[in-house]
Design a protein around this motif. Structure first.
Motif, PDB file in Angstrom:
ATOM      1  N   UNK A  55       0.811  -1.225   0.000  1.00  0.00           N
ATOM      2  CA  UNK A  55       0.000   0.000   0.000  1.00  0.00           C
ATOM      3  C   UNK A  55       0.840   1.269   0.000  1.00  0.00           C
ATOM      4  N   UNK A  56       2.170   1.146  -0.008  1.00  0.00           N
ATOM      5  CA  UNK A  56       3.012   2.328   0.151  1.00  0.00           C
ATOM      6  C   UNK A  56       2.990   3.250  -1.070  1.00  0.00           C
ATOM      7  N   UNK A  57       2.854   2.703  -2.277  1.00  0.00           N
ATOM      8  CA  UNK A  57       2.761   3.567  -3.454  1.00  0.00           C
ATOM      9  C   UNK A  57       1.513   4.444  -3.352  1.00  0.00           C
ATOM     10  N   UNK A  58       0.404   3.843  -2.896  1.00  0.00           N
ATOM     11  CA  UNK A  58      -0.832   4.609  -2.697  1.00  0.00           C
ATOM     12  C   UNK A  58      -0.617   5.664  -1.610  1.00  0.00           C
ATOM     13  N   UNK A  59       0.052   5.287  -0.520  1.00  0.00           N
ATOM     14  CA  UNK A  59       0.286   6.232   0.572  1.00  0.00           C
ATOM     15  C   UNK A  59       1.139   7.409   0.117  1.00  0.00           C
ATOM     16  N   UNK A  60       2.203   7.129  -0.657  1.00  0.00           N
ATOM     17  CA  UNK A  60       3.052   8.207  -1.163  1.00  0.00           C
ATOM     18  C   UNK A  60       2.243   9.109  -2.096  1.00  0.00           C
ATOM     19  N   UNK A  61       1.336   8.505  -2.873  1.00  0.00           N
ATOM     20  CA  UNK A  61       0.495   9.293  -3.787  1.00  0.00           C
ATOM     21  C   UNK A  61      -0.390  10.272  -3.027  1.00  0.00           C
ATOM     22  N   UNK A  62      -0.827   9.898  -1.840  1.00  0.00           N
ATOM     23  CA  UNK A  62      -1.671  10.801  -1.052  1.00  0.00           C
ATOM     24  C   UNK A  62      -0.855  11.925  -0.424  1.00  0.00           C
ATOM     25  N   UNK A  63       0.417  11.642  -0.105  1.00  0.00           N
ATOM     26  CA  UNK A  63       1.245  12.600   0.637  1.00  0.00           C
ATOM     27  C   UNK A  63       2.168  13.427  -0.255  1.00  0.00           C
ATOM     28  N   UNK A  64       2.582  12.857  -1.401  1.00  0.00           N
ATOM     29  CA  UNK A  64       3.450  13.583  -2.316  1.00  0.00           C
ATOM     30  C   UNK A  64       4.920  13.258  -2.128  1.00  0.00           C
ATOM     31  N   UNK A  65       5.756  13.867  -2.983  1.00  0.00           N
ATOM     32  CA  UNK A  65       7.173  13.532  -3.038  1.00  0.00           C
ATOM     33  C   UNK A  65       7.950  13.975  -1.806  1.00  0.00           C
ATOM     34  N   UNK A 294       9.997   0.818  -3.068  1.00  0.00           N
ATOM     35  CA  UNK A 294       8.674   0.394  -3.533  1.00  0.00           C
ATOM     36  C   UNK A 294       7.691   1.558  -3.551  1.00  0.00           C
ATOM     37  N   UNK A 295       7.707   2.365  -2.483  1.00  0.00           N
ATOM     38  CA  UNK A 295       6.775   3.480  -2.407  1.00  0.00           C
ATOM     39  C   UNK A 295       7.047   4.531  -3.461  1.00  0.00           C
ATOM     40  N   UNK A 296       8.319   4.959  -3.580  1.00  0.00           N
ATOM     41  CA  UNK A 296       8.659   6.035  -4.506  1.00  0.00           C
ATOM     42  C   UNK A 296       8.600   5.587  -5.968  1.00  0.00           C
TER      43      UNK A 296
END
Length: 480
Positions: A55-65, A294-296
């Motif tokens: 779920x980390x890609x989704x989490x990064x998408x909500x929070x940004x770079x 994985x997230x980034x």
């Protein structure tokens, strides 16, 4: 001889003699521990690189770079720091020569006592139950993903491929019923090592697919602040999704619930706290590296439309076989991770039942059974019935509420503050006799209160997500 993980009747000391049989036991009369920092690291990696990484890609998408990686790194530092405090509490009053405490509740009892022991038990075991339910959901999603990718490959990309999750939840539960007969944590090293290898495998596959997507010229939208209000989400959705993303990241580091049980598998020399700190450093550093990648890279590949499970975002198309392998690895990993999180529950209930009904042969007697290809196994009827009932119940709950991201966020929010932050800090203050209002006391309290606020907002976001899911969900219907 089969010694349970929690045996309150064992003597605290054992008279040293030249009897060779005593070489099989520790100084407190329990079965001799053989764990090393390597096996402890495997347990940690198995517990940490779980479904949270998906779920980390989704989490990064909500929070940004900027905020996304910053939140990830912050949680990793906090988790490692508090894990070192918790590792020192394993023996009391001295972290090297003190009396062993076999569970998280025992540690809290030795350091704090009072009602905090009951509060710790509630937080820990509710979290462990939640994690086992979450892993049942995630494993079924991964197996369904294999079915869907094969369906698209055989029938074309426009085919209707929506298999039900429920048969796979039942299959997962059947496997867990068998594995749950493993007596205790000491016998899980082989399963944790296998699960840790699987976690590396699917993380690397996900990274490879993300890199290939980016290099292939995928035109996706990413921003400094993540999903954009008015374009991707509404203002209120942005707030709730941000809170939920924080909860997902907190869940991704949730292993404090089983840290003491993992430490109790380590050999007595070198000192357990030193080996546990080393294992925590290896485990948290390794998982943080994978999480950042994985997230980034997942966000770079999918942009603001990143899916809740980034391995399901590659369309289930080609190379379908590689996606199948990744999802098989996830399923195998979660089989092992489920056992890491449910063994403390099993040990706690069985210990209490033995104390309550010490004369019951149904509860206390083991029976030798010859199993083809496995040799002689020790079967306890109470263990068989109770553990089977537990696995069945968690599978049933997972079938009724198969919500992935919201569920992970709620578990992470509910466990992060009390188990990862509050109790380790409070036990350190009590053991070290830190003066009230001293510099150390003040900054530890600030850290504790800040993490409480984070947990509350993450829980609020996850509850809102669950409510939203419930409004449009019908139990026991296939979820696309």
């Amino acid at each position: 001889m089969n010694h349970q993980l929690h045996n309150s009747t064992a003597p605290s000391t054992l008279h040293i003699t030249n009897d060779p049989a005593q070489k099989n036991f520790d100084d407190d009369g329990r079965e001799k521990r053989t764990g090393t920092w390597v096996t402890a690291s495997a347990h940690i990696i198995t517990a940490v690189i779980g479904s949270g990484v998906l779920s980390l890609a989704w989490a990064i998408a909500q929070l940004g770079w900027i905020a996304g990686p910053a939140v990830l790194m912050t949680f990793s530092f906090i988790t490692y720091f508090t894990s070192t405090l918790l590792a020192d509490a394993y023996r009391a009053p001295d972290p090297v020569t003190g009396k062993r405490n076999y569970t998280y509740m025992d540690v809290v009892q030795a350091s704090l006592g009072g009602r905090k022991v009951q509060l710790c038990g509630i937080a820990q075991y509710v979290n462990l139950i939640g994690v086992t339910i979450g892993y049942t959901i995630t494993a079924s999603i991964s197996i369904v993903a294999i079915n869907r990718s094969n369906c698209f490959h055989d029938k074309g990309h426009e085919a209707h491929c929506s298999p039900s999750n429920y048969p796979y939840m039942i299959l997962f539960a059947v496997i867990q019923i068998v594995l749950s007969q493993i007596p205790n944590f000491h016998k899980l090293s082989w399963l944790s090592i296998l699960a840790a290898v699987m976690s590396f495998a699917y993380s690397l596959i996900g990274l490879g697919l993300s890199v290939a997507t980016v290099v292939g010229g995928a035109h996706v939208k990413t921003t400094i602040t993540g999903t954009e209000v008015g374009k991707d989400v509404s203002g209120m959705e942005k707030v709730w999704h941000t809170f939920q993303a924080i909860g997902d990241i907190a869940f991704a580091y949730a292993y404090s619930t089983v840290l003491i049980e993992i430490q109790d598998t380590l050999k007595s020399y070198p000192p357990e706290n030193k080996m546990m700190k080393r294992a925590s450093l290896v485990g948290v550093s390794t998982t943080t590296l994978f999480y950042m990648l994985c997230g980034c890279l997942g966000y770079a590949a999918f942009g603001n439309d990143a899916p809740g499970n980034f391995l399901t975002g590659f369309g289930f198309y080609e190379p379908f076989w590689l996606i199948d392998i990744a999802n098989i690895c996830i399923a195998v990993h979660l089989i092992g991770a489920y056992q890491v999180f449910c063994q403390p529950i099993f040990g706690f209930v069985e210990k209490k039942c033995k104390e309550r009904w010490p004369e019951s042969k149904f509860i206390t007697s083991d029976h030798a059974v010859n199993v083809p290809c496995c040799g002689e196994l020790s079967i306890n009827m109470f263990r068989l019935v109770w553990r089977t009932a537990y696995v069945t119940l968690t599978a049933l709950i997972a079938m009724i509420f198969p919500f992935f991201n919201s569920f992970l966020g709620l578990i992470g929010a509910g466990s992060f503050y009390p188990l990862t932050v509050y109790f380790p800090i409070e036990m350190y203050i009590a053991r070290a006799k830190v003066p009230k209002f001293s510099f150390t006391w003040v900054w530890l309290k600030i850290l504790s209160w800040a993490c409480l606020v984070v947990s509350l907002v993450a829980a609020a976001g996850s509850v809102q997500g669950l409510i939203s899911d419930l409004r449009k969900y019908q139990p026991f219907k296939t979820v696309d």
